[in-house]
Design a protein around this motif. Structure first.
Motif, PDB file in Angstrom:
ATOM      1  N   LEU A 114       7.571  -8.431   4.491  1.00  0.00           N
ATOM      2  CA  LEU A 114       6.828  -8.050   5.700  1.00  0.00           C
ATOM      3  C   LEU A 114       6.080  -6.733   5.495  1.00  0.00           C
ATOM      4  O   LEU A 114       4.938  -6.572   5.962  1.00  0.00           O
ATOM      5  CB  LEU A 114       7.786  -7.925   6.883  1.00  0.00           C
ATOM      6  N   GLY A 115       6.725  -5.779   4.790  1.00  0.00           N
ATOM      7  CA  GLY A 115       6.071  -4.498   4.545  1.00  0.00           C
ATOM      8  C   GLY A 115       4.899  -4.608   3.591  1.00  0.00           C
ATOM      9  O   GLY A 115       3.819  -4.044   3.825  1.00  0.00           O
ATOM     10  N   LEU A 116       5.085  -5.337   2.483  1.00  0.00           N
ATOM     11  CA  LEU A 116       4.006  -5.477   1.496  1.00  0.00           C
ATOM     12  C   LEU A 116       2.844  -6.288   2.037  1.00  0.00           C
ATOM     13  O   LEU A 116       1.684  -6.056   1.672  1.00  0.00           O
ATOM     14  CB  LEU A 116       4.563  -6.130   0.221  1.00  0.00           C
ATOM     15  N   LYS A 117       3.135  -7.252   2.895  1.00  0.00           N
ATOM     16  CA  LYS A 117       2.081  -8.116   3.435  1.00  0.00           C
ATOM     17  C   LYS A 117       1.085  -7.332   4.280  1.00  0.00           C
ATOM     18  O   LYS A 117      -0.088  -7.728   4.410  1.00  0.00           O
ATOM     19  CB  LYS A 117       2.733  -9.222   4.279  1.00  0.00           C
ATOM     20  N   MET A 118       1.512  -6.201   4.852  1.00  0.00           N
ATOM     21  CA  MET A 118       0.608  -5.406   5.684  1.00  0.00           C
ATOM     22  C   MET A 118      -0.309  -4.511   4.868  1.00  0.00           C
ATOM     23  O   MET A 118      -1.230  -3.914   5.413  1.00  0.00           O
ATOM     24  CB  MET A 118       1.441  -4.553   6.656  1.00  0.00           C
ATOM     25  N   GLY A 177       4.049   1.623   2.887  1.00  0.00           N
ATOM     26  CA  GLY A 177       2.878   2.259   2.284  1.00  0.00           C
ATOM     27  C   GLY A 177       2.800   2.193   0.778  1.00  0.00           C
ATOM     28  O   GLY A 177       1.769   2.572   0.200  1.00  0.00           O
ATOM     29  N   TYR A 178       3.854   1.745   0.111  1.00  0.00           N
ATOM     30  CA  TYR A 178       3.865   1.746  -1.358  1.00  0.00           C
ATOM     31  C   TYR A 178       4.311   0.379  -1.875  1.00  0.00           C
ATOM     32  O   TYR A 178       5.148  -0.296  -1.266  1.00  0.00           O
ATOM     33  CB  TYR A 178       4.801   2.832  -1.884  1.00  0.00           C
ATOM     34  N   ALA A 179       3.779   0.009  -3.036  1.00  0.00           N
ATOM     35  CA  ALA A 179       4.081  -1.310  -3.595  1.00  0.00           C
ATOM     36  C   ALA A 179       5.282  -1.281  -4.535  1.00  0.00           C
ATOM     37  O   ALA A 179       6.083  -2.215  -4.572  1.00  0.00           O
ATOM     38  CB  ALA A 179       2.861  -1.863  -4.328  1.00  0.00           C
ATOM     39  N   TYR A 180       5.434  -0.204  -5.323  1.00  0.00           N
ATOM     40  CA  TYR A 180       6.468  -0.171  -6.366  1.00  0.00           C
ATOM     41  C   TYR A 180       7.654   0.730  -6.020  1.00  0.00           C
ATOM     42  O   TYR A 180       8.787   0.448  -6.392  1.00  0.00           O
ATOM     43  CB  TYR A 180       5.858   0.293  -7.695  1.00  0.00           C
ATOM     44  N   ALA A 181       7.382   1.838  -5.326  1.00  0.00           N
ATOM     45  CA  ALA A 181       8.444   2.799  -5.011  1.00  0.00           C
ATOM     46  C   ALA A 181       9.630   2.164  -4.283  1.00  0.00           C
ATOM     47  O   ALA A 181      10.784   2.473  -4.603  1.00  0.00           O
ATOM     48  CB  ALA A 181       7.880   3.965  -4.198  1.00  0.00           C
ATOM     49  N   PRO A 182       9.406   1.264  -3.304  1.00  0.00           N
ATOM     50  CA  PRO A 182      10.562   0.660  -2.618  1.00  0.00           C
ATOM     51  C   PRO A 182      11.480  -0.103  -3.564  1.00  0.00           C
ATOM     52  O   PRO A 182      12.714  -0.029  -3.435  1.00  0.00           O
ATOM     53  CB  PRO A 182       9.917  -0.288  -1.599  1.00  0.00           C
TER      54      PRO A 182
END
Length: 499
Positions: free
Chosen positions: A282-286, A355-360
């Protein structure tokens, strides 16, 4: 009957036993120390036994988290919301924990090989049949039946390892056994998402582990060793009544505090394992510059979970074995430090997904490594502060408490909190992607607070761990002394196995 579980006929007999107590304990510890660090003395059959137990544990957790890798597809097909999605896992865990005490009682008294064989056969069959069910209520019932079958195995398997090995060898074998939990969980995400995507139907992910379960039943029945209870410690103790078992366990502060701490671990692991892939998706999709599917997120999450287990579980066992020689309270302190390190990493991971793709993914990996430090250590602690003939009962008790207050409710609780927040944030319209994400994010923050509480419970365990382990060594030594010196006992004097 006194706390040691010995019912003497005269005070003189008790004085004789007590006078021999320290020397018998020292002899027992010396005898165990000779086998403590020597893997060369482990036989091929013992290695095969641990390998079989690890294999079954692996497919056990594969099956448990296959649905988590395709949860959105399951919700779409059955038309259910987050609360009902979390209920699927909660029903499974409730059945698992409710039947654990029964299997614990049976495991201390009857053939563990037969009990485990029937249990693995049950969950394999119900998993396979459940994959063909179209009704949500019936499908949920079958997930509960799967939990009953898995309870028979998970309750008993660690006690077989404890009856084969002592000291650091036991710790190493338990690490090998428990590393299958995160690795199996990770494979569950991958198998569920890959098989579902390849077949165009999420149900195919549930049809793989049952065939592996059939192989496991054959290995348990005809290859696995089922040692005598207390064999590794030369224990001569006999089972006591179930009432005495429970009363002794409840009065054991090291066991109870570590169980409460492990309950916090189960709460966090259950919620994160069930909702983690969907939350990250859900986070990455935004993010406009990120193009990713939920299947891909599940696969990455599965790889991270496996890698964290492969690193964290052996690291915890190695650090525990190295530190406990110099610092006897190292086991609970190490577990507590792991949880207190995991909490901030988990919090940052949840915050940065939007807001980040890899950090999470990196932060989730760090949090899971720290969380995985405790798996083998907690199992080892729970076994060495409880006498051999009641270890299956103790495992069952720990499963009941940790799941009842932990992962039985955490997936459902997170789902309910998420749905409540959705209605608050978007009361009159269809929730936007931002509302969907934020509501699940706020709900998952609960896990970070629970980790801190678990860390505190582990540190409190350190106060009692040395004393309670010594009590077990003394009880074993007393039983051995009575069995080898008839003059110290009479025909009606009985060692019942208390602590």
């Amino acid at each position: 009957m006194d706390q040691s579980g010995i019912t003497p006929n005269t005070s003189n007999q008790q004085l004789v036993i007590n006078s021999d107590n320290d020397s018998a304990t020292a002899l027992l510890q010396e005898k165990q120390a000779r086998r403590r660090d020597n893997l060369r003395d482990v036989s091929l059959v013992e290695y095969m036994t641990v390998g079989i137990l690890c294999f079954v544990n692996l497919i056990n957790y594969m099956d448990r988290f296959t649905l988590a890798g395709v949860l959105s597809d399951v919700q779409d097909e059955f038309g259910i919301d987050n609360a009902m999605g979390g209920l699927l896992q909660t029903v499974f865990v409730v059945a698992y924990m409710v039947f654990a005490p029964l299997f614990g009682y049976l495991g201390d008294r009857y053939s563990r090989r037969i009990i485990m064989s029937y249990g693995v056969a049950l969950w394999s069959l119900t998993t396979f049949l459940g994959s063909f069910i179209d009704n949500f209520v019936v499908f949920t019932i079958f997930r509960g039946l799967v939990g009953i079958g898995e309870a028979s195995y998970s309750t008993i398997a660690p006690t077989i390892i404890s009856d084969l090995f002592v000291g650091n060898v036991r710790s190493k074998m338990l690490a090998f056994f428990y590393f299958a939990i995160p690795v199996g969980s990770g494979l569950g995400y991958i198998v569920g998402s890959v098989a579902g995507a390849a077949a165009g139907n999420w149900r195919w992910g549930l049809r793989i582990t049952p065939f592996l379960g059939a192989v496991a039943v054959a290995l348990i029945m005809w290859v696995m060793e089922d040692p005598k209870r207390g064999q590794a410690e030369d224990s001569q103790m006999k089972p006591s009544t179930y009432k005495d078992d429970i009363r002794s366990i409840i009065r054991n502060p090291s066991f109870m505090l570590s169980t409460l701490a492990f309950t916090c671990v189960a709460f966090v692991a259950g919620a994160l394992a069930w909702w983690g892939p969907q939350f990250i998706y859900l986070g990455l999709k935004m993010q406009e510059d990120v193009n990713i599917t939920q299947e891909r997120v599940s696969q990455i999450f599965g790889v991270i979970t496996m890698a964290a287990g492969l690193l964290g579980v052996p690291m915890g066992a190695w650090l525990g074995a190295a530190l406990v020689k110099r610092f006897p309270r190292a086991h609970p302190v190490l577990c507590g430090a792991g949880l207190l390190l995991s909490a901030p990493a988990m919090t940052l991971g949840l915050v940065l997904v939007e807001g980040y793709a890899y950090a999470p993914f990196v932060l989730m990996f760090i949090a899971e490594v720290a969380l995985n430090l405790n798996w083998a250590i907690v199992a080892d602690m729970s076994l060495y502060v409880v006498i051999p003939p009641r270890r299956s009962t103790a495992e069952a008790f720990q499963i009941l408490i940790s799941h009842m207050l932990g992962d039985a409710g955490s997936p459902y609780l997170v789902g309910v909190i998420s749905e409540s927040l959705k209605r608050s944030l978007s009361p009159e319209e269809q929730p936007s992607p931002q509302v969907e994400f934020s509501s699940l994010q706020y709900a998952l923050f609960v896990t970070c607070f629970v980790e801190v509480i678990g860390g505190i419970f582990f540190l409190l365990t350190a106060i009692y761990i040395v004393r309670d382990k010594l009590k077990v060594d003394r009880a074993i030594a007393e039983a051995e002394a009575q069995s080898t010196e008839p003059s110290h006992s009479t025909a009606d004097e009985e060692v019942t196995g208390g602590e």
